[in-house]
Design a protein around this motif. Structure first.
Motif, PDB file in Angstrom:
ATOM      1  N   GLY A 110      39.558  43.240  36.013  1.00  0.00           N
ATOM      2  CA  GLY A 110      39.838  41.921  36.415  1.00  0.00           C
ATOM      3  C   GLY A 110      38.734  41.260  37.434  1.00  0.00           C
ATOM      4  N   ILE A 111      38.959  39.727  37.637  1.00  0.00           N
ATOM      5  CA  ILE A 111      38.266  38.953  38.332  1.00  0.00           C
ATOM      6  C   ILE A 111      39.014  38.960  39.710  1.00  0.00           C
ATOM      7  N   THR A 112      38.628  39.619  40.797  1.00  0.00           N
ATOM      8  CA  THR A 112      39.112  39.570  41.945  1.00  0.00           C
ATOM      9  C   THR A 112      38.366  38.505  42.999  1.00  0.00           C
ATOM     10  N   ALA A 113      37.407  37.874  42.878  1.00  0.00           N
ATOM     11  CA  ALA A 113      36.769  36.721  43.605  1.00  0.00           C
ATOM     12  C   ALA A 113      35.778  35.957  42.817  1.00  0.00           C
ATOM     13  N   VAL A 114      35.694  34.851  43.272  1.00  0.00           N
ATOM     14  CA  VAL A 114      35.023  33.697  42.615  1.00  0.00           C
ATOM     15  C   VAL A 114      34.092  32.810  43.509  1.00  0.00           C
ATOM     16  N   ALA A 115      33.062  32.359  43.102  1.00  0.00           N
ATOM     17  CA  ALA A 115      32.265  31.385  44.098  1.00  0.00           C
ATOM     18  C   ALA A 115      31.099  30.643  43.447  1.00  0.00           C
ATOM     19  N   SER A 116      30.821  29.518  43.710  1.00  0.00           N
ATOM     20  CA  SER A 116      29.678  28.891  43.023  1.00  0.00           C
ATOM     21  C   SER A 116      28.850  28.473  44.094  1.00  0.00           C
ATOM     22  N   VAL A 154      33.390  38.662  41.246  1.00  0.00           N
ATOM     23  CA  VAL A 154      33.653  40.115  41.659  1.00  0.00           C
ATOM     24  C   VAL A 154      34.583  40.699  40.576  1.00  0.00           C
ATOM     25  N   LEU A 155      34.171  41.767  39.769  1.00  0.00           N
ATOM     26  CA  LEU A 155      35.084  42.509  38.912  1.00  0.00           C
ATOM     27  C   LEU A 155      35.333  43.822  39.499  1.00  0.00           C
ATOM     28  N   GLU A 156      36.467  44.213  39.213  1.00  0.00           N
ATOM     29  CA  GLU A 156      36.962  45.670  39.775  1.00  0.00           C
ATOM     30  C   GLU A 156      38.288  45.958  38.741  1.00  0.00           C
ATOM     31  N   ALA A 157      38.653  47.245  38.954  1.00  0.00           N
ATOM     32  CA  ALA A 157      39.758  47.807  38.202  1.00  0.00           C
ATOM     33  C   ALA A 157      41.181  46.787  38.748  1.00  0.00           C
ATOM     34  N   VAL A 158      42.047  46.564  37.893  1.00  0.00           N
ATOM     35  CA  VAL A 158      43.350  46.005  38.377  1.00  0.00           C
ATOM     36  C   VAL A 158      44.533  46.806  37.891  1.00  0.00           C
ATOM     37  N   ASP A 159      45.653  46.538  38.514  1.00  0.00           N
ATOM     38  CA  ASP A 159      46.898  47.057  37.875  1.00  0.00           C
ATOM     39  C   ASP A 159      47.383  46.340  37.083  1.00  0.00           C
ATOM     40  N   TRP A 200      41.731  35.661  30.902  1.00  0.00           N
ATOM     41  CA  TRP A 200      41.860  36.318  32.102  1.00  0.00           C
ATOM     42  C   TRP A 200      43.057  36.028  32.548  1.00  0.00           C
ATOM     43  N   GLU A 201      43.900  36.936  32.991  1.00  0.00           N
ATOM     44  CA  GLU A 201      44.830  36.802  33.610  1.00  0.00           C
ATOM     45  C   GLU A 201      44.987  37.246  35.131  1.00  0.00           C
ATOM     46  N   LYS A 202      45.237  35.977  36.142  1.00  0.00           N
ATOM     47  CA  LYS A 202      45.056  36.379  37.442  1.00  0.00           C
ATOM     48  C   LYS A 202      46.142  37.482  37.642  1.00  0.00           C
ATOM     49  N   SER A 203      45.598  38.494  38.503  1.00  0.00           N
ATOM     50  CA  SER A 203      46.453  39.552  38.911  1.00  0.00           C
ATOM     51  C   SER A 203      47.527  39.348  40.332  1.00  0.00           C
TER      52      SER A 203
END
Length: 342
Positions: free
Chosen positions: A15-21, A189-194, A339-342
């Motif tokens: 999942g996506i764990t951080a976003v910026a522009s 940022v993408l990483e493994a999520v539960d 995408w579903e926010k964790s």
């Protein structure tokens, strides 16, 4: 052709764990742009034509010493900071953009050198779908065990490909889509999520229409031709292709996931002109209030569009909120990502 992926189950979540522009500081109104075209070409255009036809009032443009990598690095630093990470915490860096600093090497290396990371670095390019393709590529590598944490960045500078001094109305029409462009950068940022994460990806490709529009210089066909460094294309032709393809890619997404429009907190859609966006709403039935409309003040930011939209709403999202990405790109390709926010 189309390809769809449903990603669910224990151990299969990224999942996506951080976003910026990042938006350049220089603002150009459509009136400013039209005046420049008039002065440099001698064409007499109807008053406020660009704004009336496109629905765009302004856009941002990069300065001469700002490049695609510049915007990407700024967005990347913000995303890493929001995630509480250092550059060396990332082991995959994907620069995903229709723009780039140079033909070779990959712009990802320029970004990485600026950040100070040592990740596996590569570029992903697929017109205005580049950023979503980059996210999907990183997701796939995480699920395959090839990466633990990924940084996907884009820096779009399509204003560099605008023909400000067209020779006659023919060139003006051929390059008209370029007058919608605005520059921007984005990063995730993408990483493994539960739980949650990217649960569905769908694509549809109609490559027989690759020549409807693009920037055709810089490759082996036109390696050193200045004429082919400008965006040219048939805007009406592109719209016709997307309309003929219809809503199939969205219909398949809803069938696979069992989700409908009301199940999404936001629906992020690539935006070229306001008439195109209104036509999208008409064809798909997407509720207007679910959209994040960036076009009037920021223009067509190529593949950075969805990243900028996500950054605008990300802080308001709660765990369990779903976001639908809808990408449209020259070539021609369409893409959905849930995408579903964790």
């Amino acid at each position: 052709m189309h390809e769809d992926h449903l990603v669910r189950g224990p151990g299969l979540l990224a999942g996506i764990t951080a976003v910026a522009s990042c938006l350049p500081g220089h603002e150009v109104t459509s009136q400013d742009l039209q005046q420049r075209i008039t002065e440099e070409s001698g064409l007499r255009l109807p008053d406020r034509m660009l704004e009336r036809v496109t629905g765009i009032t302004s856009r941002r443009t990069a300065a001469q010493d700002e490049y695609a990598s510049t915007l990407a690095v700024r967005a990347a630093r913000r995303a890493l900071s929001r995630a509480g990470l250092a550059p060396y915490d990332v082991d995959l860096l994907v620069f995903a953009s229709a723009s780039r600093d140079m033909a070779e090497p990959a712009t990802a290396h320029v970004v990485q050198a600026e950040l100070g990371s040592a990740a596996h670095a590569l570029d992903v390019t697929n017109a205005c779908n580049s950023f979503v393709n980059g996210i999907d590529t990183a997701r796939s590598m995480i699920l395959a065990g090839r990466a633990r944490r990924a940084l996907v960045v884009t820096g779009e500078t399509p204003s560099r490909a605008v023909r400000y001094a067209p020779r006659g109305l023919g060139q003006f029409r051929d390059g008209f889509a370029g007058y919608t462009f605005g520059d921007a950068g984005a990063a995730v940022v993408l990483e493994a999520v539960d739980r949650g994460g990217i649960v569905d990806v769908g694509t549809e490709t109609h490559s027989e229409h690759w020549d409807v529009g693009g920037i055709f210089g810089g490759g082996s066909r036109h390696p050193r031709s200045a004429e082919h460094t400008y965006f040219t294309g048939d805007g009406a032709g592109l719209r016709t292709v997307f309309e003929k393809a219809g809503t199939a890619v969205l219909d398949r997404m809803k069938e696979r996931t069992g989700l409908d429009w009301d199940d999404f907190r936001h629906i992020l859609v690539h935006q070229v002109t306001m008439p195109y966006l209104e036509r999208f709403v008409e064809l798909t039935g997407v509720p207007r209030e679910r959209l994040v409309v960036t076009l009037p003040r920021l223009g067509n930011m190529a593949s950075a569009t969805l990243g900028v939209q996500l950054d605008l709403v990300h802080e308001r999202l709660r765990p369990g909120d779903r976001v639908l990405f809808v990408g449209l790109g020259g070539g021609v390709s369409m893409m959905t990502m849930v995408w579903e926010k964790s």
